[in-house]
Design an enzyme around this catalytic site. Structure first.
Site, PDB file in Angstrom:
ATOM      1  N   GLY A  26       0.835  -1.198   0.000  1.00  0.00           N
ATOM      2  CA  GLY A  26       0.000   0.000   0.000  1.00  0.00           C
ATOM      3  C   GLY A  26       0.865   1.241   0.000  1.00  0.00           C
ATOM      4  O   GLY A  26       2.002   1.219   0.483  1.00  0.00           O
ATOM      5  N   GLN A  77       2.988   9.952   1.113  1.00  0.00           N
ATOM      6  CA  GLN A  77       4.318   9.353   1.206  1.00  0.00           C
ATOM      7  C   GLN A  77       5.232   9.725   0.043  1.00  0.00           C
ATOM      8  O   GLN A  77       6.441   9.563   0.131  1.00  0.00           O
ATOM      9  CB  GLN A  77       4.210   7.824   1.289  1.00  0.00           C
ATOM     10  N   CYS A 120       5.677  -0.118   7.283  1.00  0.00           N
ATOM     11  CA  CYS A 120       5.360   1.038   6.449  1.00  0.00           C
ATOM     12  C   CYS A 120       6.569   1.371   5.598  1.00  0.00           C
ATOM     13  O   CYS A 120       7.696   1.360   6.090  1.00  0.00           O
ATOM     14  CB  CYS A 120       5.010   2.222   7.346  1.00  0.00           C
ATOM     15  N   LEU A 121       6.347   1.687   4.322  1.00  0.00           N
ATOM     16  CA  LEU A 121       7.468   2.037   3.438  1.00  0.00           C
ATOM     17  C   LEU A 121       8.181   3.309   3.902  1.00  0.00           C
ATOM     18  O   LEU A 121       9.331   3.523   3.559  1.00  0.00           O
ATOM     19  CB  LEU A 121       6.977   2.205   1.998  1.00  0.00           C
ATOM     20  N   HIS A 166      -4.525   2.024   7.479  1.00  0.00           N
ATOM     21  CA  HIS A 166      -3.138   2.506   7.585  1.00  0.00           C
ATOM     22  C   HIS A 166      -2.878   3.617   6.558  1.00  0.00           C
ATOM     23  O   HIS A 166      -2.336   4.669   6.887  1.00  0.00           O
ATOM     24  CB  HIS A 166      -2.195   1.310   7.366  1.00  0.00           C
ATOM     25  N   GLU A 167      -3.309   3.379   5.310  1.00  0.00           N
ATOM     26  CA  GLU A 167      -3.069   4.377   4.253  1.00  0.00           C
ATOM     27  C   GLU A 167      -3.908   5.635   4.478  1.00  0.00           C
ATOM     28  O   GLU A 167      -3.447   6.748   4.208  1.00  0.00           O
ATOM     29  CB  GLU A 167      -3.360   3.795   2.866  1.00  0.00           C
ATOM     30  N   HIS A 189      -2.211   8.006   6.718  1.00  0.00           N
ATOM     31  CA  HIS A 189      -1.185   8.823   6.060  1.00  0.00           C
ATOM     32  C   HIS A 189      -1.789  10.123   5.528  1.00  0.00           C
ATOM     33  O   HIS A 189      -1.166  11.181   5.591  1.00  0.00           O
ATOM     34  CB  HIS A 189      -0.563   8.069   4.877  1.00  0.00           C
TER      35      HIS A 189
HETATM   36 NI    NI Z   1       2.603   3.418   5.558  1.00  0.00          NI
END
Ligand code: NI
Length: 175
Positions: free
Chosen positions: A46, A51, A91-92, A133-134, A137
């Site tokens: 995701g 991000q 998370c990225l 989660h997204e 962000h």
């Molecule tokens: Ni994330």
């Protein structure tokens, strides 16, 4: 398509609250395509526009094993939610860190797709967790915000160390 740079915690730009997408046009579709490519390359399941330093309410997800089921959610809103589930999340933007976070188990989400059409989606399990989660962000929120202050400080140190390793710099050289 193009690979985009992913911001990493504690970059303050990750704290920006995203604005709604006014119109789904070619620029928005290109952003979604670039985000999918960036997510697949990372690799991740995701990615939110926040991000990649674009502060619009858009996120992409693919939880399929063979990476064949891309999902684009524009201006997502949770309509209903039920139950709770607690599982490890990564998370990225917070590389190499996995910590348990509590989320709603089942959600119904309303969003706009890449064709500009409104739709609703029922999600549970990993997909539900990923969407929540997204969506965080887009509010400038990160999963590490759910952890205790002590744990968060430990993570910051660990990340700083990992970055020095990546740069080939010894701790003594870093100021
Ligand atoms: Ni994330």
């Amino acid at each position: 398509m193009a690979l985009l740079e992913i911001l990493e915690y504690p970059d303050p730009r990750l704290r920006t609250v995203a604005a709604p997408v006014a119109k789904v046009d070619d620029a928005v579709r290109k952003l979604a395509d670039d985000m999918l490519e960036t997510m697949y390359a990372a690799p991740g399941i995701g990615l939110a526009a926040t991000q990649v330093d674009v502060h619009q309410r858009l996120l992409v997800i693919d939880i399929s094993e063979d990476r064949s089921d891309p999902l684009v959610l524009i201006n997502p809103e949770i309509v209903t939610q039920s139950g709770t589930v607690k599982g490890d999340e990564g998370c990225l933007s917070v590389p190499e860190i996995y910590e348990a976070v509590e989320r709603a188990e089942c959600i119904r989400v309303k969003a706009i797709n890449r064709a500009g059409e409104s739709f609703e989606l029922d999600a549970e399990g990993l997909l539900a967790v990923c969407i929540q989660h997204e969506m965080d962000h887009l509010e400038g929120k990160l999963f590490v915000d759910y952890l205790s202050e002590m744990k968060r400080q430990r993570l910051k140190k660990k990340l700083a160390k990992a970055r020095k390793r990546d740069l080939g710099v010894t701790p003594q050289q870093a100021l």
